[in-house]
Write a protein that holds these residues in place. Sequence first.
Motif, PDB file in Angstrom:
ATOM      1  N   GLU A   1       0.831  -1.203   0.000  1.00  0.00           N
ATOM      2  CA  GLU A   1       0.000   0.000   0.000  1.00  0.00           C
ATOM      3  C   GLU A   1       0.870   1.260   0.000  1.00  0.00           C
ATOM      4  OE1 GLU A   1      -3.437   2.221   2.663  1.00  0.00           O
ATOM      5  OE2 GLU A   1      -2.735   0.248   3.260  1.00  0.00           O
ATOM      6  N   ALA A   2       1.928   1.259   0.802  1.00  0.00           N
ATOM      7  CA  ALA A   2       2.828   2.414   0.858  1.00  0.00           C
ATOM      8  C   ALA A   2       3.477   2.656  -0.507  1.00  0.00           C
ATOM      9  CB  ALA A   2       3.896   2.201   1.929  1.00  0.00           C
ATOM     10  N   ARG A   3       3.905   1.577  -1.173  1.00  0.00           N
ATOM     11  CA  ARG A   3       4.517   1.726  -2.493  1.00  0.00           C
ATOM     12  C   ARG A   3       3.504   2.282  -3.490  1.00  0.00           C
ATOM     13  NH1 ARG A   3       6.194  -2.980  -3.667  1.00  0.00           N
ATOM     14  NH2 ARG A   3       8.382  -2.729  -3.307  1.00  0.00           N
ATOM     15  N   ASN A   4       2.284   1.754  -3.470  1.00  0.00           N
ATOM     16  CA  ASN A   4       1.255   2.221  -4.397  1.00  0.00           C
ATOM     17  C   ASN A   4       0.933   3.696  -4.183  1.00  0.00           C
ATOM     18  OD1 ASN A   4       1.076  -0.326  -5.534  1.00  0.00           O
ATOM     19  ND2 ASN A   4      -0.631  -0.950  -4.250  1.00  0.00           N
ATOM     20  N   ILE A   5       0.867   4.124  -2.942  1.00  0.00           N
ATOM     21  CA  ILE A   5       0.621   5.539  -2.635  1.00  0.00           C
ATOM     22  C   ILE A   5       1.773   6.396  -3.161  1.00  0.00           C
ATOM     23  CG2 ILE A   5       0.454   7.220  -0.753  1.00  0.00           C
ATOM     24  CD1 ILE A   5      -1.073   5.015   0.837  1.00  0.00           C
ATOM     25  N   LEU A   6       2.999   5.943  -2.937  1.00  0.00           N
ATOM     26  CA  LEU A   6       4.165   6.686  -3.411  1.00  0.00           C
ATOM     27  C   LEU A   6       4.144   6.834  -4.929  1.00  0.00           C
ATOM     28  CD1 LEU A   6       6.940   8.035  -3.004  1.00  0.00           C
ATOM     29  CD2 LEU A   6       7.957   5.751  -3.129  1.00  0.00           C
ATOM     30  N   VAL A   7       3.907   5.734  -5.632  1.00  0.00           N
ATOM     31  CA  VAL A   7       3.882   5.775  -7.099  1.00  0.00           C
ATOM     32  C   VAL A   7       2.783   6.713  -7.586  1.00  0.00           C
ATOM     33  CG1 VAL A   7       3.446   4.412  -9.182  1.00  0.00           C
ATOM     34  CG2 VAL A   7       4.969   3.523  -7.403  1.00  0.00           C
ATOM     35  N   LYS A   8       1.632   6.662  -6.946  1.00  0.00           N
ATOM     36  CA  LYS A   8       0.516   7.539  -7.324  1.00  0.00           C
ATOM     37  C   LYS A   8       0.885   9.006  -7.105  1.00  0.00           C
ATOM     38  CE  LYS A   8      -4.375   8.345  -6.378  1.00  0.00           C
ATOM     39  NZ  LYS A   8      -5.515   7.970  -5.545  1.00  0.00           N
ATOM     40  N   GLU A   9       1.528   9.295  -5.989  1.00  0.00           N
ATOM     41  CA  GLU A   9       1.916  10.679  -5.678  1.00  0.00           C
ATOM     42  C   GLU A   9       2.956  11.213  -6.659  1.00  0.00           C
ATOM     43  OE1 GLU A   9       0.780  12.919  -3.380  1.00  0.00           O
ATOM     44  OE2 GLU A   9      -0.788  11.473  -2.923  1.00  0.00           O
ATOM     45  N   ILE A  10       3.981  10.421  -6.951  1.00  0.00           N
ATOM     46  CA  ILE A  10       5.029  10.934  -7.835  1.00  0.00           C
ATOM     47  C   ILE A  10       4.574  11.002  -9.287  1.00  0.00           C
ATOM     48  CG2 ILE A  10       6.914  10.231  -6.317  1.00  0.00           C
ATOM     49  CD1 ILE A  10       7.452   7.922  -8.241  1.00  0.00           C
ATOM     50  N   ALA A  11       3.567  10.219  -9.647  1.00  0.00           N
ATOM     51  CA  ALA A  11       3.057  10.253 -11.020  1.00  0.00           C
ATOM     52  C   ALA A  11       2.455  11.614 -11.349  1.00  0.00           C
ATOM     53  CB  ALA A  11       2.028   9.151 -11.234  1.00  0.00           C
TER      54      ALA A  11
ATOM     55  N   ASN B   1       9.754   0.613 -13.239  1.00  0.00           N
ATOM     56  CA  ASN B   1       9.371   0.873 -14.623  1.00  0.00           C
ATOM     57  C   ASN B   1       8.398   2.045 -14.711  1.00  0.00           C
ATOM     58  OD1 ASN B   1      10.981  -1.189 -15.544  1.00  0.00           O
ATOM     59  ND2 ASN B   1       9.336  -2.689 -15.584  1.00  0.00           N
ATOM     60  N   GLN B   2       7.458   2.137 -13.770  1.00  0.00           N
ATOM     61  CA  GLN B   2       6.517   3.256 -13.755  1.00  0.00           C
ATOM     62  C   GLN B   2       7.259   4.572 -13.541  1.00  0.00           C
ATOM     63  OE1 GLN B   2       3.871   1.938 -10.652  1.00  0.00           O
ATOM     64  NE2 GLN B   2       2.360   1.152 -12.109  1.00  0.00           N
ATOM     65  N   MET B   3       8.238   4.565 -12.630  1.00  0.00           N
ATOM     66  CA  MET B   3       9.009   5.786 -12.386  1.00  0.00           C
ATOM     67  C   MET B   3       9.816   6.175 -13.625  1.00  0.00           C
ATOM     68  SD  MET B   3      10.428   5.451  -8.535  1.00  0.00           S
ATOM     69  CE  MET B   3       9.494   4.514  -7.359  1.00  0.00           C
ATOM     70  N   LYS B   4      10.419   5.199 -14.290  1.00  0.00           N
ATOM     71  CA  LYS B   4      11.189   5.478 -15.502  1.00  0.00           C
ATOM     72  C   LYS B   4      10.282   6.042 -16.589  1.00  0.00           C
ATOM     73  CE  LYS B   4      14.858   2.087 -14.859  1.00  0.00           C
ATOM     74  NZ  LYS B   4      15.433   0.823 -15.335  1.00  0.00           N
ATOM     75  N   ASN B   5       9.083   5.459 -16.737  1.00  0.00           N
ATOM     76  CA  ASN B   5       8.132   5.972 -17.722  1.00  0.00           C
ATOM     77  C   ASN B   5       7.704   7.381 -17.385  1.00  0.00           C
ATOM     78  OD1 ASN B   5       8.190   3.659 -19.283  1.00  0.00           O
ATOM     79  ND2 ASN B   5       6.454   2.722 -18.246  1.00  0.00           N
ATOM     80  N   HIS B   6       7.511   7.668 -16.116  1.00  0.00           N
ATOM     81  CA  HIS B   6       7.125   9.012 -15.690  1.00  0.00           C
ATOM     82  C   HIS B   6       8.215  10.004 -16.101  1.00  0.00           C
ATOM     83  CE1 HIS B   6       5.470  12.285 -13.382  1.00  0.00           C
ATOM     84  NE2 HIS B   6       6.602  12.398 -12.727  1.00  0.00           N
ATOM     85  N   LEU B   7       9.464   9.631 -15.908  1.00  0.00           N
ATOM     86  CA  LEU B   7      10.560  10.524 -16.273  1.00  0.00           C
ATOM     87  C   LEU B   7      10.602  10.761 -17.772  1.00  0.00           C
ATOM     88  CD1 LEU B   7      13.430   9.269 -13.960  1.00  0.00           C
ATOM     89  CD2 LEU B   7      12.166  11.403 -13.791  1.00  0.00           C
TER      90      LEU B   7
END
Length: 102
Positions: A11-21, A92-98
């Motif tokens: 859950e913490a990871r999912n929240i983080l990914v959602k926030e940085i997206a 991969n999601q973070m790399k795509n965001h960048l």
Amino acid sequence: MNKLVNENLDEARNILVKEIASLSYVQFNNKPEMNKWSIAQVCHHLILVEEATIKAILWGLKKVKVHKKIVRKLSKYYWIERRRLKLQKSLNQMKNHLKFSK
């Protein structure tokens, strides 16, 4: 590992990914001060620490002289593999965001 702990980590990871997206490239990479980390650097650090932890646990499991089939049946092994796959997906999601934020 306790199922509740594993679910909380997910859950913490999912929240983080959602926030940085929702952040722009500049927001994600901006360092608030010279000696402070950017959000991107903090996220990168979290990924490195989790990868290192998983590798250390897997190395420890390999050191135990147990047949691979038995090791695979252990819930901890499955937990580690699930964490590794979710970590890779987050990376991969973070790399795509960048890529798309530039």
